[in-house]
Design a protein around this motif. Structure first.
Motif, mmCIF file in Angstrom:
data_model
loop_
_atom_site.group_PDB
_atom_site.id
_atom_site.type_symbol
_atom_site.label_atom_id
_atom_site.label_comp_id
_atom_site.label_asym_id
_atom_site.label_seq_id
_atom_site.Cartn_x
_atom_site.Cartn_y
_atom_site.Cartn_z
ATOM 1 N N LYS A 55 13.274 6.677 3.831
ATOM 2 C CA LYS A 55 14.534 6.769 3.093
ATOM 3 C C LYS A 55 15.133 5.393 2.884
ATOM 4 O O LYS A 55 14.808 4.436 3.581
ATOM 5 C CB LYS A 55 15.529 7.662 3.823
ATOM 6 N N GLU A 56 16.050 5.320 1.905
ATOM 7 C CA GLU A 56 16.690 4.054 1.545
ATOM 8 C C GLU A 56 18.080 3.899 2.148
ATOM 9 O O GLU A 56 18.722 2.859 1.958
ATOM 10 C CB GLU A 56 16.810 3.941 0.015
ATOM 11 N N ASP A 57 18.557 4.926 2.854
ATOM 12 C CA ASP A 57 19.907 4.870 3.417
ATOM 13 C C ASP A 57 19.909 5.406 4.847
ATOM 14 O O ASP A 57 20.708 6.265 5.203
ATOM 15 C CB ASP A 57 20.897 5.644 2.545
ATOM 16 N N PHE A 58 18.995 4.888 5.651
ATOM 17 C CA PHE A 58 18.898 5.288 7.051
ATOM 18 C C PHE A 58 20.256 5.121 7.731
ATOM 19 O O PHE A 58 20.871 4.064 7.686
ATOM 20 C CB PHE A 58 17.836 4.436 7.747
ATOM 21 N N LEU A 59 20.746 6.189 8.332
ATOM 22 C CA LEU A 59 22.059 6.295 8.965
ATOM 23 C C LEU A 59 23.205 6.225 7.947
ATOM 24 O O LEU A 59 24.165 6.999 8.034
ATOM 25 C CB LEU A 59 22.253 5.234 10.050
ATOM 26 N N TYR A 110 0.819 -1.217 0.000
ATOM 27 C CA TYR A 110 0.000 0.000 0.000
ATOM 28 C C TYR A 110 0.855 1.270 0.000
ATOM 29 O O TYR A 110 0.336 2.370 -0.151
ATOM 30 C CB TYR A 110 -0.940 0.009 1.207
ATOM 31 N N ASP A 111 2.168 1.130 0.139
ATOM 32 C CA ASP A 111 3.073 2.294 0.111
ATOM 33 C C ASP A 111 4.175 2.009 -0.897
ATOM 34 O O ASP A 111 3.879 1.705 -2.051
ATOM 35 C CB ASP A 111 3.619 2.559 1.529
ATOM 36 N N VAL A 112 5.417 2.113 -0.511
ATOM 37 C CA VAL A 112 6.548 1.763 -1.380
ATOM 38 C C VAL A 112 7.030 0.383 -0.966
ATOM 39 O O VAL A 112 7.632 0.228 0.104
ATOM 40 C CB VAL A 112 7.694 2.787 -1.253
ATOM 41 N N PRO A 113 6.768 -0.656 -1.770
ATOM 42 C CA PRO A 113 7.200 -2.001 -1.392
ATOM 43 C C PRO A 113 8.726 -2.079 -1.284
ATOM 44 O O PRO A 113 9.451 -1.426 -2.033
ATOM 45 C CB PRO A 113 6.687 -2.877 -2.544
ATOM 46 N N VAL A 114 9.190 -2.872 -0.347
ATOM 47 C CA VAL A 114 10.626 -3.083 -0.224
ATOM 48 C C VAL A 114 11.141 -3.762 -1.484
ATOM 49 O O VAL A 114 10.592 -4.767 -1.937
ATOM 50 C CB VAL A 114 10.942 -3.950 1.010
ATOM 51 N N ASN A 115 12.181 -3.210 -2.052
ATOM 52 C CA ASN A 115 12.821 -3.790 -3.236
ATOM 53 C C ASN A 115 14.317 -3.550 -3.094
ATOM 54 O O ASN A 115 14.867 -2.582 -3.594
ATOM 55 C CB ASN A 115 12.280 -3.154 -4.517
ATOM 56 N N LEU A 116 14.950 -4.457 -2.389
ATOM 57 C CA LEU A 116 16.329 -4.262 -1.974
ATOM 58 C C LEU A 116 17.062 -5.588 -2.124
ATOM 59 O O LEU A 116 16.529 -6.643 -1.783
ATOM 60 C CB LEU A 116 16.356 -3.791 -0.518
ATOM 61 N N SER A 117 18.294 -5.503 -2.588
ATOM 62 C CA SER A 117 19.000 -6.704 -3.005
ATOM 63 C C SER A 117 19.281 -7.690 -1.877
ATOM 64 O O SER A 117 19.998 -7.371 -0.941
ATOM 65 C CB SER A 117 20.325 -6.309 -3.668
ATOM 66 N N ASN A 118 18.670 -8.856 -1.957
ATOM 67 C CA ASN A 118 19.129 -10.099 -1.371
ATOM 68 C C ASN A 118 19.094 -10.234 0.148
ATOM 69 O O ASN A 118 19.885 -9.622 0.847
ATOM 70 C CB ASN A 118 20.545 -10.407 -1.856
ATOM 71 N N PHE A 119 18.240 -11.129 0.593
ATOM 72 C CA PHE A 119 18.129 -11.582 1.974
ATOM 73 C C PHE A 119 17.914 -10.411 2.927
ATOM 74 O O PHE A 119 18.853 -9.879 3.510
ATOM 75 C CB PHE A 119 19.356 -12.384 2.385
ATOM 76 N N LEU A 120 16.660 -10.075 3.109
ATOM 77 C CA LEU A 120 16.303 -8.918 3.917
ATOM 78 C C LEU A 120 15.779 -9.345 5.280
ATOM 79 O O LEU A 120 15.187 -10.409 5.436
ATOM 80 C CB LEU A 120 15.235 -8.098 3.190
#
Length: 748
Positions: free
Chosen positions: A368-372, A309-319
């Motif tokens: 954000k995609e780069d928290f910290l 319903y928002d921005v789906p997680v789409n991040l490389s490999n084993f989350l």
């Protein structure tokens, strides 16, 4: 302890002559005051040392009522601590350098802080061989943080027998009260089949309180779902025993290795729902449970693209998803990070979602995609800092190379970040100009890139030598003249005086420095599993020519008892006409040497002042850069870490650092006889006084031909098998004090 006493102790321990003015030049402490700018904004965590694949927890370490955020790196066991406070409605994170010392040293593969005994203090769950190790938190405000090993490994009762509660090193289980009875249960993937097991804690049933960890397998298919053995597709209402009500038990299909579980109430139902991630996949899946807490879970729906319903997680490999209050508003948020090294994003791999709901319901908004990570100097894996004036404006700039950056659907690449010094001659300020200086990401180099700079052709600008992971070295001529450095992709293999390629086995790490003080830059090369190589520049000021003069410079030993592989990162500097060496290594420490001048010939030995300079420990590849960035002639030290960031050090008070001990150590006398010999000889030591030692016999190329550890006899007979004639070196190191003595041996 006063400064004079401190200096005298250092003098006594290392048996060196060290004047106070020189000592103070390297009297450095961690200091994050240098301003760093990225995207026109000052970043607050520039010198935090990086962040690759963090696992998050929270705990109050200083008893101020505000929990610190803990980021554990499973690849090398780094534990980073971030203090937090609210100012003007915003949460301010600050890096607590040295905060890792609050925790046990054997935390490995996974780390979760959760209160299992309901005493208000979070305990520590980590990896034990084949399962889970638990440290009980026995801290208090007076004595500070302390841990007591509670159990290793956890046990569980299954099919009439007590066994290890098995959790693979690749898995991240959930430690949570599943059935709402007040004690802590475990949800974990079955080791062979992609279903979730519920190991119920019987502490409440047995003792009436939650302070024990007594488990039995309550259900082998909690939630009545399985994952496909071929991908991460969810199969609800599975009826293969022990799922559902089937009476026929099946072994099921082999599961894929690596999975993470977060258990939480996502919809105010009072029951545990799940967010799971899997190795080789770039999504997380939310599963909704409709059964009461005291029954086996029953998953009735799932969102494979959570949060759809928002921005789906789409991040490389084993989350892995973590449920922590990131903004200190009292409501837990969702943080998603990559979990595996090498095949997952290591620069923008921490996604933050704000929870606009409550602690028992989720309503997420992507932040954000780069928290910290975005607030740090962060360049993938294995940062290598280099200090050089890139734009020829008289101010020293900062380049950060690395081991590699992950690139989806493309081979790994190494790139160089360029931070321009936009400050003054007295106060450096670094601004990120480009993350890919000179387009090294597209150079075709798939691994580590390590540059060194110096004017090798006498034209007044700085040329570049680049060392590669494969051991090759390349020469790049600077066409920038008096302006910005200008290196095109045209380059050539670096050659020696005989026209042969200069190379090492791998991990070539060049350093250009006028080692013999003749006005020409020499070449020193660090490498993997080998000594430092010294190529003297025997050419002219306008035409360099490198000749190998010493294949084991200073007998510098950067090997490790922890890693089979050693990697040398040499950095030389000169102060008051005296040369010093700071060397990084695979272990993560910094070795500090003096006694270098006039000790450049084969067999000469540099004096090891400290193998753990400033107690620096990056728990993996360390890469120092030291230089004078200011007009007060003081030194700045930067250390690259395994997880892609930098630490910064400035002059300060180091009396808090331990100096190993304060006892004067008598210098040992080492004799080798007969010398010359045919291959049999005796190593004899005087003034040993019962100390244990190790010895090595090395040939002229630095190869070890014989060695022994934990020796205590004052003399030992050595016989080499079929030795070749020539010069050899005998190295003896005292086990406790690390005092080191080297003698030459001639075999005829």
């Amino acid at each position: 302890m006063d400064v004079l006493r401190l200096i005298m102790l250092v003098f006594a321990f290392f048996t060196i002559s060290l004047n106070t003015s020189v000592f103070s030049q390297f009297n450095l402490v961690y200091n994050d005051s240098i301003v760093v700018i990225k995207n026109s904004d000052t970043v607050s965590l520039a010198w935090a040392g990086g962040m690759s694949h963090p696992q998050f927890s929270t705990i109050d370490l200083d008893f101020d009522g505000i929990e610190e955020l803990i980021a554990f790196e499973p690849d090398n066991g780094t534990i980073n601590v971030f203090k937090r406070k609210v100012e003007g409605g915003n949460v301010i994170y600050t890096y607590w350098h040295g905060g890792n010392k609050f925790f046990p040293t054997d935390v490995k593969y996974r780390m979760k802080l959760v209160d299992f005994n309901d005493d208000g203090m979070k305990d520590l769950f980590t990896y034990a061989q084949g399962g889970v190790k638990v440290y009980k938190n026995v801290s208090n405000p007076v004595d500070g943080i302390h841990w007591k090993l509670y159990v290793s490994p956890l046990k569980t009762f299954v099919d009439g027998a007590t066994n290890n509660l098995y959790v693979s090193s690749d898995d991240i289980p959930a430690f949570v009260d599943v059935d709402g009875d007040g004690d802590l249960d475990v949800l974990t993937f079955h080791p062979l089949i992609s279903r979730v097991e519920w190991h119920k804690n019987l502490s409440m049933e047995t003792y009436g309180h939650a302070d024990s960890l007594i488990f039995e397998l309550a259900h082998g298919c909690w939630g009545d779902f399985i994952e496909s053995p071929f991908d991460n597709t969810i199969q609800l209402n599975n009826t293969t025993a022990p799922c559902g009500t089937a009476l026929i038990r099946s072994s099921g299909a082999q599961r894929h290795a690596g999975g993470s579980i977060l258990a939480l109430d996502a919809n105010k139902s009072g029951s545990m729902d799940l967010i799971i991630g899997d190795v080789d996949f770039n999504n997380i899946t939310l599963l909704i449970n409709d059964n009461p807490p005291d029954e086996n879970g029953h998953m009735v729906s799932y969102d494979p693209d959570f949060p759809s319903y928002d921005v789906p997680v789409n991040l490389s490999n084993f989350l892995t998803a973590y449920y922590e209050d990131a903004d200190l508003d009292g409501v837990k948020d969702i943080i998603v990070s990559t979990t595996v090294t090498g095949t997952a994003d290591n620069t923008k791999g921490v996604w933050l979602y704000k929870n606009n709901g409550e602690n028992d319901s989720l309503n997420l908004t992507f932040v954000k995609e780069d928290f910290l990570q975005g607030d740090m100097i962060q360049n993938g894996s294995g940062a290598i800092p280099i200090l050089v004036d890139v734009n020829n404006d008289g101010l020293t700039d900062l380049l950060v190379s690395n081991q590699f950056n992950y690139r989806a659907a493309l081979p790994k690449s190494s790139r160089i970040n360029y931070y321009k010094n936009v400050g003054t001659a007295s106060e450096p300020v670094f601004e990120l100009i480009t993350e890919d200086w000179n387009s090294f990401a597209n150079s075709g180099y798939t691994g580590r890139v390590s540059p060194a700079f110096g004017d090798l052709d006498g034209d007044g600008d700085l040329d570049m030598i680049v060392g590669l992971l494969n051991g090759k070295l390349y020469y790049y001529e600077n066409a920038g003249g008096s302006g910005q450095m200008n290196f095109n992709l045209s380059h050539s293999l670096l050659k020696d005086i005989n026209g042969d390629n200069i190379s090492v086995s791998n991990f070539a790490t060049p350093e250009l420095f006028d080692l013999d003080n003749d006005g020409k830059l020499d070449l020193i090369i660090g490498q993997s599993n080998g000594p430092l190589l010294y190529y003297r520049n025997v050419g002219t000021a306008t035409n360099y020519s490198f000749e190998l003069m010493n294949s084991n410079l200073g007998m510098v030993d950067l090997t490790s008892s922890i890693y089979n592989q050693s990697v040398g990162v040499p950095r030389f500097t000169r102060h008051n006409d005296t040369t010093y060496l700071f060397a990084g290594n695979k272990t993560g420490t910094i070795s500090y040497y003096d006694g270098i001048d006039d000790k450049l010939n084969p067999g000469d030995v540099f004096n090891l002042v400290s193998s753990e300079f400033l107690e620096i420990d990056t728990r993996g590849m360390s890469a120092p850069a030291i230089g004078k960035l200011r007009n007060d002639e003081s030194f700045d030290l930067f250390v690259g870490t395994e997880i892609g960031g930098l630490w910064s050090y400035r002059a300060g008070d180091t009396t808090f650092l331990s100096l190993l001990n304060e006892q004067e150590i008598t210098k040992i006398e080492l004799s080798i006889y007969p010398n010359p010999t045919k291959g049999s000889f005796t190593i004899a030591l005087d003034q040993l006084n019962g100390q244990k030692y190790s010895y090595r016999v090395l040939d002229q190329l630095g190869r070890v031909v014989a060695s022994e550890n934990n020796q205590y006899q004052s003399s030992v007979m050595v016989e080499l098998e079929n030795p070749k004639s020539g010069l050899y070196f005998i190295e003896v190191v005292l086990t406790d004090s690390l005092q080191r003595v080297v003698r030459k041996l001639l075999i005829d």
